[in-house]
Design a protein around this motif. Structure first.
Motif, PDB file in Angstrom:
ATOM      1  N   UNK A 100      76.672 -26.408  69.550  1.00  0.00           N
ATOM      2  CA  UNK A 100      75.078 -25.237  70.208  1.00  0.00           C
ATOM      3  C   UNK A 100      73.783 -25.772  69.967  1.00  0.00           C
ATOM      4  N   UNK A 101      72.782 -25.128  70.879  1.00  0.00           N
ATOM      5  CA  UNK A 101      71.294 -25.520  70.675  1.00  0.00           C
ATOM      6  C   UNK A 101      70.783 -24.099  70.179  1.00  0.00           C
ATOM      7  N   UNK A 102      69.768 -24.799  69.650  1.00  0.00           N
ATOM      8  CA  UNK A 102      68.204 -23.859  68.651  1.00  0.00           C
ATOM      9  C   UNK A 102      68.423 -23.975  67.680  1.00  0.00           C
ATOM     10  N   UNK A 103      69.264 -24.381  66.792  1.00  0.00           N
ATOM     11  CA  UNK A 103      68.952 -24.500  64.895  1.00  0.00           C
ATOM     12  C   UNK A 103      69.564 -25.310  64.771  1.00  0.00           C
ATOM     13  N   UNK A 104      68.874 -26.932  64.783  1.00  0.00           N
ATOM     14  CA  UNK A 104      69.905 -27.995  64.093  1.00  0.00           C
ATOM     15  C   UNK A 104      70.808 -27.722  63.022  1.00  0.00           C
ATOM     16  N   UNK A 105      70.277 -26.517  62.084  1.00  0.00           N
ATOM     17  CA  UNK A 105      71.329 -26.897  60.333  1.00  0.00           C
ATOM     18  C   UNK A 105      72.319 -25.298  60.452  1.00  0.00           C
ATOM     19  N   UNK A 106      72.170 -25.269  61.571  1.00  0.00           N
ATOM     20  CA  UNK A 106      72.986 -23.372  62.071  1.00  0.00           C
ATOM     21  C   UNK A 106      74.287 -24.664  62.759  1.00  0.00           C
ATOM     22  N   UNK A 107      73.614 -25.693  63.951  1.00  0.00           N
ATOM     23  CA  UNK A 107      74.657 -26.175  65.071  1.00  0.00           C
ATOM     24  C   UNK A 107      75.933 -26.805  63.476  1.00  0.00           C
ATOM     25  N   UNK A 108      75.290 -27.390  62.779  1.00  0.00           N
ATOM     26  CA  UNK A 108      76.052 -28.269  61.468  1.00  0.00           C
ATOM     27  C   UNK A 108      76.814 -27.899  61.729  1.00  0.00           C
ATOM     28  N   UNK A 112      81.173 -27.949  61.368  1.00  0.00           N
ATOM     29  CA  UNK A 112      81.945 -27.871  60.678  1.00  0.00           C
ATOM     30  C   UNK A 112      82.956 -26.466  60.345  1.00  0.00           C
ATOM     31  N   UNK A 113      82.294 -25.568  60.426  1.00  0.00           N
ATOM     32  CA  UNK A 113      83.421 -25.075  60.690  1.00  0.00           C
ATOM     33  C   UNK A 113      84.401 -25.067  61.658  1.00  0.00           C
ATOM     34  N   UNK A 114      84.120 -24.954  62.771  1.00  0.00           N
ATOM     35  CA  UNK A 114      85.246 -25.149  63.829  1.00  0.00           C
ATOM     36  C   UNK A 114      86.348 -26.254  64.050  1.00  0.00           C
TER      37      UNK A 114
END
Length: 198
Positions: A100-108, A112-114
């Motif tokens: 996704x796009x927006x918050x890089x920390x959340x995206x990582x 990882x979870x995916x």
């Protein structure tokens, strides 16, 4: 023995030249000369997929991949309760190390979870491909390196773009998967029943 000098050629040209030679001349033995490790791995894997037994020699900065006709061992079948003919081949392509796009920390965290949840696809998960920034998930220090190694050990084929690894100067840091090229990726897309792009 047929010699193919593929030095100075960008991926996937060394594999394409080797493939063309095998189709046109049908040699019983070939010696392919390349000048980088990514091309060496790609050519060696291609020859083995065509039933050649391979050996590797190093001469200065060059790699000599020597292939002789032989019997290629069939890959071990993956355990499943669904008849193999009914299984779909799902290819997942990760072109980023973030979801996704927006918050890089959340995206990582999401990526990882995916990747850790992919095992829920079961035996239908057929190929896992990493290109562009996604190759950073396959190097030392990656949060998912142990998960990816477990997938590979269970029989999942993981392909990692050699051009991308070279671009980021990460080839020596790759810890999992086969260094691959665009020909392998496009061929996998053709064979897959479904391609999931991230």
């Amino acid at each position: 023995m047929k010699e193919i000098d593929a030095r100075g050629l960008a991926c996937p040209a060394p594999v394409l030249h080797t493939k063309a030679t095998l189709q046109e001349e049908k040699p019983g033995a070939v010696r392919v000369i390349v000048d980088n490790a990514a091309s060496q791995q790609n050519v060696q894997r291609f020859l083995e997929s065509q039933g050649f037994e391979t050996n590797l020699e190093k001469q200065g900065g060059d790699y000599l991949v020597i292939g002789r006709c032989g019997e290629a061992a069939a890959p071990a079948p993956r355990a499943t309760s669904v008849p193999e003919a009914d299984l779909k081949k799902i290819m997942v392509m990760c072109a980023t190390d973030r979801m996704g796009v927006g918050d890089d920390e959340l995206g990582l965290k999401l990526m990882v979870n995916f990747l850790r949840t992919l095992k829920e696809m079961g035996p239908e998960l057929w190929r896992l491909v990493f290109v562009n920034n996604g190759v950073k998930l396959t190097i030392d220090g990656s949060e998912v390196i142990d998960d990816l190694k477990a997938y590979e050990n269970a029989g999942l084929k993981i392909l990692v773009c050699g051009t991308c690894l070279n671009h980021f100067n990460l080839l020596e840091r790759k810890m999992v998967g086969e260094t691959t090229n665009m020909l392998d990726i496009v061929t996998a897309m053709q064979l897959a029943d479904k391609v999931v792009n991230l």
